[in-house]
Design a protein around this motif. Structure first.
Motif, PDB file in Angstrom:
ATOM      1  N   ASP A  53       7.358  40.347 -22.552  1.00 62.40           N
ATOM      2  CA  ASP A  53       6.696  41.514 -21.966  1.00 62.40           C
ATOM      3  C   ASP A  53       7.292  42.820 -22.483  1.00 62.40           C
ATOM      4  O   ASP A  53       7.077  43.187 -23.625  1.00 62.40           O
ATOM      5  N   ASP A  54       8.077  43.493 -21.646  1.00 60.66           N
ATOM      6  CA  ASP A  54       8.556  44.826 -22.008  1.00 60.66           C
ATOM      7  C   ASP A  54       9.993  44.847 -22.520  1.00 60.66           C
ATOM      8  O   ASP A  54      10.614  45.902 -22.582  1.00 60.66           O
ATOM      9  N   ARG A  55      10.551  43.695 -22.884  1.00 59.58           N
ATOM     10  CA  ARG A  55      11.936  43.631 -23.379  1.00 59.58           C
ATOM     11  C   ARG A  55      12.044  42.760 -24.621  1.00 59.58           C
ATOM     12  O   ARG A  55      11.371  41.737 -24.736  1.00 59.58           O
ATOM     13  N   LEU A  56      12.921  43.178 -25.514  1.00 63.65           N
ATOM     14  CA  LEU A  56      13.309  42.354 -26.657  1.00 63.65           C
ATOM     15  C   LEU A  56      14.817  42.199 -26.562  1.00 63.65           C
ATOM     16  O   LEU A  56      15.545  43.205 -26.535  1.00 63.65           O
ATOM     17  N   GLY A  57      15.288  40.968 -26.455  1.00 58.53           N
ATOM     18  CA  GLY A  57      16.716  40.705 -26.353  1.00 58.53           C
ATOM     19  C   GLY A  57      17.216  39.999 -27.592  1.00 58.53           C
ATOM     20  O   GLY A  57      16.563  39.083 -28.100  1.00 58.53           O
ATOM     21  N   VAL A  58      18.357  40.443 -28.097  1.00 60.37           N
ATOM     22  CA  VAL A  58      19.002  39.821 -29.249  1.00 60.37           C
ATOM     23  C   VAL A  58      20.426  39.495 -28.825  1.00 60.37           C
ATOM     24  O   VAL A  58      21.214  40.387 -28.511  1.00 60.37           O
ATOM     25  N   ARG A  59      20.714  38.202 -28.798  1.00 54.67           N
ATOM     26  CA  ARG A  59      21.995  37.718 -28.288  1.00 54.67           C
ATOM     27  C   ARG A  59      22.751  37.032 -29.410  1.00 54.67           C
ATOM     28  O   ARG A  59      22.188  36.213 -30.134  1.00 54.67           O
ATOM     29  N   VAL A  60      24.024  37.379 -29.567  1.00 58.62           N
ATOM     30  CA  VAL A  60      24.845  36.792 -30.622  1.00 58.62           C
ATOM     31  C   VAL A  60      26.013  36.063 -29.969  1.00 58.62           C
ATOM     32  O   VAL A  60      26.818  36.658 -29.252  1.00 58.62           O
ATOM     33  N   ARG A  61      26.061  34.768 -30.225  1.00 60.02           N
ATOM     34  CA  ARG A  61      27.148  33.930 -29.728  1.00 60.02           C
ATOM     35  C   ARG A  61      28.077  33.642 -30.898  1.00 60.02           C
ATOM     36  O   ARG A  61      27.641  33.115 -31.918  1.00 60.02           O
TER      37      ARG A  61
END
Length: 153
Positions: free
Chosen positions: A57-65
């Motif tokens: 929807d209204d968010r783009l998340g980029v997660r780095v582990r």
């Protein structure tokens, strides 16, 4: 129909960084636990990074582990950046992948670098310094799998 470069420029102009979130930070010096001589460490760079992306929807998340296993220390750092996406905005997966590899990864990387250097110093080993990140170092597949965790609202 605009080309990918124009779509990427539009995406960069549209999105706004709204949150940097640290999910997990842990480090353990190897001395005092298993003998460092008994630990098997892969040759070369002991850093393993996994990039997870979720567009909802209204968010783009980029997660780095990030997982580091060296002779001196074990480190695990999990940090994400979140961008607000304007209502109704849609970007092809290849444009999203280009955004992640050319913009988002360079947003999260300084937070990773500082956290890793700090936590390794705190456990009494030489601060681990992540190598310089260059464009193209982290390849994002345009068919990336969504992050199973919910993006915070």
């Amino acid at each position: 129909m605009p080309d990918q470069r124009a779509q990427l420029q539009e995406m960069v102009a549209d999105l706004e960084l709204v949150q940097v979130r640290c999910y997990e930070v842990r480090a353990r010096a190897r001395d005092g636990f298993a003998s460092a001589d008994d630990v098997e460490v892969a040759e070369g760079d002991p850093v393993d990074m996994r990039v997870l992306v979720r567009h909802a929807d209204d968010r783009l998340g980029v997660r780095v582990r990030t997982d580091i296993q060296s002779k001196d220390v074990e480190v695990y750092v999990d940090i994400a950046v979140y961008y607000a996406v304007p209502p109704g905005a849609e970007y092809p997966r290849d444009v999203q992948a280009s955004f992640v590899s050319s913009v988002a990864i360079f947003t999260v990387f300084p937070f990773l670098r500082e956290t890793i250097a700090d936590v390794t110093r705190r456990v009494g080993v030489d601060p681990h310094l992540l190598r310089l990140l260059r464009p193209g170092d982290i390849d994002i597949n345009p068919e990336f799998a969504p992050d199973p965790d919910q993006i915070p609202q």
